[in-house]
Design an enzyme around this catalytic site. Structure first.
Site, PDB file in Angstrom:
ATOM      1  N   ASP A   1      37.220 -70.079  28.861  1.00  0.00           N
ATOM      2  CA  ASP A   1      38.395 -68.374  28.758  1.00  0.00           C
ATOM      3  C   ASP A   1      38.200 -67.836  29.749  1.00  0.00           C
ATOM      4  O   ASP A   1      37.325 -68.338  30.757  1.00  0.00           O
ATOM      5  CB  ASP A   1      36.824 -67.976  27.577  1.00  0.00           C
ATOM      6  CG  ASP A   1      36.915 -66.623  27.150  1.00  0.00           C
ATOM      7  OD1 ASP A   1      38.066 -66.490  26.796  1.00  0.00           O
ATOM      8  OD2 ASP A   1      36.206 -65.659  27.487  1.00  0.00           O
ATOM      9  N   SER A   2      39.317 -66.769  29.945  1.00  0.00           N
ATOM     10  CA  SER A   2      39.632 -65.859  30.652  1.00  0.00           C
ATOM     11  C   SER A   2      37.857 -64.964  31.042  1.00  0.00           C
ATOM     12  O   SER A   2      37.773 -64.438  32.557  1.00  0.00           O
ATOM     13  CB  SER A   2      40.074 -64.433  29.609  1.00  0.00           C
ATOM     14  OG  SER A   2      39.616 -64.145  28.957  1.00  0.00           O
TER      15      SER A   2
ATOM     16  N   CYS B   1      39.771 -69.121  24.290  1.00  0.00           N
ATOM     17  CA  CYS B   1      40.435 -67.978  24.821  1.00  0.00           C
ATOM     18  C   CYS B   1      41.988 -67.499  23.936  1.00  0.00           C
ATOM     19  O   CYS B   1      42.612 -68.480  24.094  1.00  0.00           O
ATOM     20  CB  CYS B   1      41.200 -67.721  25.799  1.00  0.00           C
ATOM     21  SG  CYS B   1      41.235 -65.852  25.994  1.00  0.00           S
TER      22      CYS B   1
ATOM     23  N   GLU C   1      31.824 -55.394  26.142  1.00  0.00           N
ATOM     24  CA  GLU C   1      31.489 -56.077  27.437  1.00  0.00           C
ATOM     25  C   GLU C   1      30.738 -54.597  27.599  1.00  0.00           C
ATOM     26  O   GLU C   1      29.352 -54.811  28.836  1.00  0.00           O
ATOM     27  CB  GLU C   1      32.829 -55.936  28.185  1.00  0.00           C
ATOM     28  CG  GLU C   1      33.264 -57.656  28.075  1.00  0.00           C
ATOM     29  CD  GLU C   1      33.971 -58.650  29.524  1.00  0.00           C
ATOM     30  OE1 GLU C   1      33.970 -58.105  30.385  1.00  0.00           O
ATOM     31  OE2 GLU C   1      34.142 -59.150  28.865  1.00  0.00           O
TER      32      GLU C   1
ATOM     33  N   CYS D   1      39.885 -63.015  18.864  1.00  0.00           N
ATOM     34  CA  CYS D   1      39.906 -62.672  19.889  1.00  0.00           C
ATOM     35  C   CYS D   1      37.697 -63.048  20.195  1.00  0.00           C
ATOM     36  O   CYS D   1      37.486 -62.795  19.401  1.00  0.00           O
ATOM     37  CB  CYS D   1      40.071 -61.329  20.680  1.00  0.00           C
ATOM     38  SG  CYS D   1      39.387 -60.880  22.393  1.00  0.00           S
TER      39      CYS D   1
ATOM     40  N   HIS E   1      35.533 -61.769  21.832  1.00  0.00           N
ATOM     41  CA  HIS E   1      34.922 -60.690  21.680  1.00  0.00           C
ATOM     42  C   HIS E   1      34.921 -60.438  20.614  1.00  0.00           C
ATOM     43  O   HIS E   1      33.444 -59.646  19.409  1.00  0.00           O
ATOM     44  CB  HIS E   1      35.288 -59.466  22.301  1.00  0.00           C
ATOM     45  CG  HIS E   1      35.241 -60.054  24.007  1.00  0.00           C
ATOM     46  ND1 HIS E   1      35.984 -60.930  25.142  1.00  0.00           N
ATOM     47  CD2 HIS E   1      34.382 -59.553  25.101  1.00  0.00           C
ATOM     48  CE1 HIS E   1      35.157 -60.914  26.186  1.00  0.00           C
ATOM     49  NE2 HIS E   1      35.092 -59.836  25.966  1.00  0.00           N
TER      50      HIS E   1
END
Ligand code: DGL
Length: 270
Positions: free
Chosen positions: A10-11, A73, A152, A186, A188
């Site tokens: 993932d990024s 991702c 985050e 996504c 998140h």
């Protein structure tokens, strides 16, 4: 049976939401996770840059001789899956196809929403696949760039006025479209399930990309008789920047305390 690991990248660390799902349904699998924490986010970058980074991420994972690579991702999956599949002999699963498949099977009124990063929405990958699989479905997309930094920062709980305000602003138009299914495209967004349901209404089905990718990985391994086992598999974490708060962030996405440390990788070498 195949004891080789599954590579996941993932990024950043958001892809651990997919690892969590994989651990739940395939606890015997060994997982090598790479998070490109030095270069996250990918979601606002150009396709060329995303492809360059994704090739390096794959290059790093290839060293471990993985039996399968899961691109957790959404941004990489929607922008570069075909190139990565063409350039590598290892089976590679992205999140786009499994989530679209699920949305197609779930939607009753054939009105589906998609939320993801800007680069994912702009790639048109989800829209193309819906068109190919079920052209009668109307797809309504919305990029939600502020969701990643807010999650985050730990701002994903119900009652947090900042995330609730941002979610209302991003999602109000989708709510007006009378969709019955919403793709969370996504890494998140699964952490925002309660917030998103609060805005959209409890009857809108939320498709979790990490969960669908984990199920697709399990089906593929089953089909090839390549599941690991018996016993409990382990997870090794690698990141491109030594993040001081790795355990805190990893704990958020895994939704359980993380006591492991991440091993550093100089991703520019790959
Ligand atoms: N992992 C990215 C995704 O799922 C979100 C974070 C980023 O923009 O890199 O699209």
């Amino acid at each position: 049976m195949d004891q080789r690991p599954i590579g996941v990248f993932d990024s950043g660390l958001g892809g651990l939401t997919a690892v969590r799902q994989m651990r739940q349904i395939m606890p015997s699998e060994h997982i090598i996770y790479f998070g490109d924490t030095a270069r996250v986010p990918y979601g606002n970058r150009s396709r060329e840059t995303i492809l360059k980074y994704a090739r390096q991420d794959m290059g790093f994972l290839r060293q471990f001789d993985p039996k399968l690579v899961v691109i957790a991702c959404g941004t990489v999956s929607s922008n570069c899956l075909e190139e990565l599949q063409a350039e590598n002999e290892i089976p590679i699963i992205g999140v786009v196809e499994p989530t679209v498949r699920r949305a197609v099977s779930v939607t009753g009124n054939r009105r589906v929403g998609l939320i993801a990063t800007r680069a994912s929405v702009n790639s048109g990958a989800y829209q193309r696949l819906f068109e190919a699989m079920a052209p009668e479905i109307q797809v309504f997309s919305r990029a939600c760039p502020l969701f990643v930094p807010l999650v985050e920062e730990g701002r994903f709980q119900s009652g947090d006025v900042v995330i609730e305000t941002v979610a209302e602003e991003y999602l109000q138009e989708l709510r007006g479209q009378r969709i019955d299914t919403l793709v969370l495209g996504c890494t998140h967004y699964p952490l925002l399930t309660e917030i998103i349901s609060g805005v959209m209404g409890g009857s809108v089905f939320l498709v979790d990309a990490g969960r669908e990718a984990a199920c697709a990985a399990q089906s593929l391994l089953l089909e090839r008789d390549a599941l690991a086992g018996p016993g409990l598999g382990d997870v090794r974490f690698f990141t491109s920047e030594r993040a001081a708060d790795f355990q805190r962030l990893a704990g958020i996405f895994l939704q359980e305390p993380c006591r492991a440390e991440a091993e550093p990788v100089d991703i520019g070498r790959y």
